[in-house]
Design a protein around this motif. Structure first.
Motif, PDB file in Angstrom:
ATOM      1  N   ARG A  16      -1.000  -3.480  -1.500  1.00  0.00           N
ATOM      2  CA  ARG A  16      -0.191  -2.651  -0.605  1.00  0.00           C
ATOM      3  C   ARG A  16      -0.242  -1.197  -1.051  1.00  0.00           C
ATOM      4  O   ARG A  16      -0.539  -0.903  -2.198  1.00  0.00           O
ATOM      5  N   LEU A  37      13.108  -4.984  -8.444  1.00  0.00           N
ATOM      6  CA  LEU A  37      11.697  -4.619  -8.605  1.00  0.00           C
ATOM      7  C   LEU A  37      11.010  -5.484  -9.652  1.00  0.00           C
ATOM      8  O   LEU A  37       9.837  -5.842  -9.501  1.00  0.00           O
ATOM      9  N   GLN A  41       9.640   3.091 -10.771  1.00  0.00           N
ATOM     10  CA  GLN A  41       8.460   3.425  -9.982  1.00  0.00           C
ATOM     11  C   GLN A  41       7.239   2.662 -10.470  1.00  0.00           C
ATOM     12  O   GLN A  41       6.432   2.184  -9.680  1.00  0.00           O
ATOM     13  N   GLU A  42       7.104   2.522 -11.787  1.00  0.00           N
ATOM     14  CA  GLU A  42       5.966   1.786 -12.331  1.00  0.00           C
ATOM     15  C   GLU A  42       5.992   0.324 -11.912  1.00  0.00           C
ATOM     16  O   GLU A  42       4.952  -0.254 -11.579  1.00  0.00           O
ATOM     17  N   ALA A  54       2.885  -3.349  -5.855  1.00  0.00           N
ATOM     18  CA  ALA A  54       2.116  -2.922  -4.678  1.00  0.00           C
ATOM     19  C   ALA A  54       0.619  -3.058  -4.937  1.00  0.00           C
ATOM     20  O   ALA A  54      -0.128  -3.570  -4.097  1.00  0.00           O
ATOM     21  N   SER A  55       0.186  -2.619  -6.092  1.00  0.00           N
ATOM     22  CA  SER A  55      -1.234  -2.692  -6.435  1.00  0.00           C
ATOM     23  C   SER A  55      -1.714  -4.142  -6.491  1.00  0.00           C
ATOM     24  O   SER A  55      -2.779  -4.477  -5.966  1.00  0.00           O
ATOM     25  N   ALA A 106       7.381  -0.910  -9.196  1.00  0.00           N
ATOM     26  CA  ALA A 106       7.055  -0.942  -7.766  1.00  0.00           C
ATOM     27  C   ALA A 106       5.563  -0.723  -7.547  1.00  0.00           C
ATOM     28  O   ALA A 106       4.941  -1.401  -6.717  1.00  0.00           O
ATOM     29  N   ASP A 107       4.991   0.209  -8.286  1.00  0.00           N
ATOM     30  CA  ASP A 107       3.559   0.501  -8.155  1.00  0.00           C
ATOM     31  C   ASP A 107       2.701  -0.692  -8.582  1.00  0.00           C
ATOM     32  O   ASP A 107       1.699  -1.010  -7.938  1.00  0.00           O
ATOM     33  N   GLU A 108       3.090  -1.342  -9.665  1.00  0.00           N
ATOM     34  CA  GLU A 108       2.344  -2.517 -10.144  1.00  0.00           C
ATOM     35  C   GLU A 108       2.364  -3.631  -9.098  1.00  0.00           C
ATOM     36  O   GLU A 108       1.342  -4.255  -8.829  1.00  0.00           O
ATOM     37  N   PRO A 126       1.525   1.968  -2.379  1.00  0.00           N
ATOM     38  CA  PRO A 126       2.779   2.194  -3.121  1.00  0.00           C
ATOM     39  C   PRO A 126       3.754   3.044  -2.312  1.00  0.00           C
ATOM     40  O   PRO A 126       3.352   3.878  -1.501  1.00  0.00           O
TER      41      PRO A 126
END
Length: 107
Positions: A60, A80, A48-49, A55-56, A51-53, A62
């Motif tokens: 985008r 990812l 998740q981290e 996206a940020s 993917a979040d990084e 998350p």
């Protein structure tokens, strides 16, 4: 951007993938000694981290990473991790490298 954060993130990604492959599906699912979390449980928050990084860094929204079978964790980490490497944001790559290193050591 210097190549150091990217190289470090790429190196740690490779090390985590090697470690996950060495564990195999049975050990990935097995709880740690003393009833602690399994290696799979340790990997999922890192997915998740990553993917979040990415996206940020791309601006985008998350999204929630789906929980797949434990045997798919290596593939999820690879995809990812590559997504984040492709973004190329030095600060995000440095954070990812640090988190991947911590994950590798916990496995």
């Amino acid at each position: 951007m210097t190549s150091a954060p990217r190289e470090r993130a790429e190196r740690e990604l490779g090390r985590v993938l090697t470690r996950l492959a060495a564990l195999g599906p049975t050990r990935l699912s097995r709880p740690a000694d003393g009833g602690g979390p399994s290696p799979a449980d340790a990997v999922r928050p890192v997915l998740q981290e990553l993917a979040d990084e990415a996206a940020s860094a791309e601006g985008r929204v998350p999204v929630v990473v789906p929980v797949l079978e434990d045997r798919a964790l290596g593939d999820q980490v690879a995809v990812l991790g590559r997504d984040l490497l492709d973004v190329g944001d030095a600060a995000a790559l440095e954070r990812a490298a640090h988190r991947l290193e911590a994950l590798r050591r916990s496995l």
